[in-house]
Design a protein around this motif. Sequence first.
Motif, short mmCIF file in Angstrom:
data_model
loop_
_atom_site.label_atom_id
_atom_site.label_comp_id
_atom_site.label_asym_id
_atom_site.label_seq_id
_atom_site.Cartn_x
_atom_site.Cartn_y
_atom_site.Cartn_z
N ALA A 20 0.00 -13.45 44.96
CA ALA A 20 0.38 -11.76 43.86
C ALA A 20 1.21 -10.96 44.95
N ALA A 21 0.86 -10.59 45.75
CA ALA A 21 2.11 -9.23 46.36
C ALA A 21 3.00 -10.10 47.14
N SER A 22 3.14 -11.21 47.79
CA SER A 22 4.34 -12.07 48.53
C SER A 22 5.26 -12.70 47.36
N GLU A 23 4.33 -12.83 46.49
CA GLU A 23 5.26 -13.80 45.30
C GLU A 23 6.32 -12.64 44.55
N ALA A 24 5.52 -11.40 44.25
CA ALA A 24 6.50 -10.17 43.68
C ALA A 24 7.45 -9.91 44.94
N GLU A 25 7.17 -9.53 46.43
CA GLU A 25 7.91 -9.18 47.22
C GLU A 25 9.15 -10.32 47.43
N LEU A 26 9.10 -11.46 47.05
CA LEU A 26 9.77 -12.39 47.05
C LEU A 26 10.66 -12.46 46.03
N LEU A 27 10.73 -12.12 45.31
CA LEU A 27 11.26 -12.33 43.95
C LEU A 27 12.37 -11.35 43.79
N ALA A 28 12.20 -9.56 43.86
CA ALA A 28 12.78 -8.92 43.99
C ALA A 28 13.63 -9.08 45.45
N SER A 29 13.46 -9.62 46.39
CA SER A 29 14.61 -9.70 47.84
C SER A 29 15.37 -10.80 47.13
N HIS A 30 15.69 -11.30 46.06
CA HIS A 30 16.51 -12.09 45.85
C HIS A 30 16.43 -11.41 44.82
N GLY A 31 16.64 -10.46 44.33
CA GLY A 31 17.73 -9.54 43.26
C GLY A 31 17.19 -9.37 41.64
N HIS A 32 15.40 -9.55 41.91
CA HIS A 32 15.14 -9.22 40.87
C HIS A 32 14.45 -8.14 40.33
N THR A 33 13.97 -7.97 39.52
CA THR A 33 13.59 -6.24 39.65
C THR A 33 12.02 -6.63 38.75
N VAL A 34 11.24 -5.84 39.21
CA VAL A 34 9.99 -6.59 38.91
C VAL A 34 8.94 -5.12 39.51
N GLU A 35 8.03 -5.05 38.18
CA GLU A 35 7.14 -4.49 38.01
C GLU A 35 5.65 -4.76 38.43
N ARG A 36 4.73 -4.26 38.46
CA ARG A 36 3.50 -4.39 39.47
C ARG A 36 2.91 -3.83 38.32
N LEU A 37 1.52 -5.25 37.93
CA LEU A 37 0.48 -4.08 37.09
C LEU A 37 -0.68 -5.27 37.63
N ALA A 38 -1.79 -3.83 38.55
CA ALA A 38 -2.22 -4.63 38.77
C ALA A 38 -3.71 -3.64 39.11
N VAL A 39 -4.76 -4.37 38.52
CA VAL A 39 -6.22 -3.66 38.56
C VAL A 39 -7.31 -3.91 39.60
#
Length: 156
Positions: A20-39
């Motif tokens: 989950a963390a790696s995917e969020a970082e990968l998406l952001a590194s490709h120009g997407h705006t990513v917000e994470r909601l983790a509980v």
Amino acid sequence: MRILVTHNRYQQAGGEDVVAASEAELLASHGHTVERLAVDNDHIKGTVSQIGASINSIYSFESSRLLKRTINHFMPDVVHVHNFFPTLTPSVFYACAEAGVPVVHTLHNYRIVCASATLFRDGAVCEECLQQRSILPGIRHACYRSSRFGSTVSGL
């Protein structure tokens, strides 16, 4: 693209957390705006909180409100749900549907069809719940933490 990544961490960190963390970082590194909601599940300690978590794991009004607030604030194009058990609950899917936001759901385990999440029991592959399209075998075998009650909640 605006992507909301949701994830429920377990008390013991594992591969799902890393993905989950790696995917969020990968998406952001490709120009997407990513917000994470983790509980997390850290609040589930002791009998009383386990009973409360069991009841709320089916549908959590609190998690639904949290996701709705996050959607209203962030305005995602898509919500990517990783793990929703037990704190976020299936309520996240209803909240997304209400908001008209499409969902991608990554299945990291077999929790939605198997109380133990592994399709493995007594040293062998077990597909009884799949074959019977029922949670009853999982309850009978107490597949979730050797608990029939836990298996009932997990299987719902």
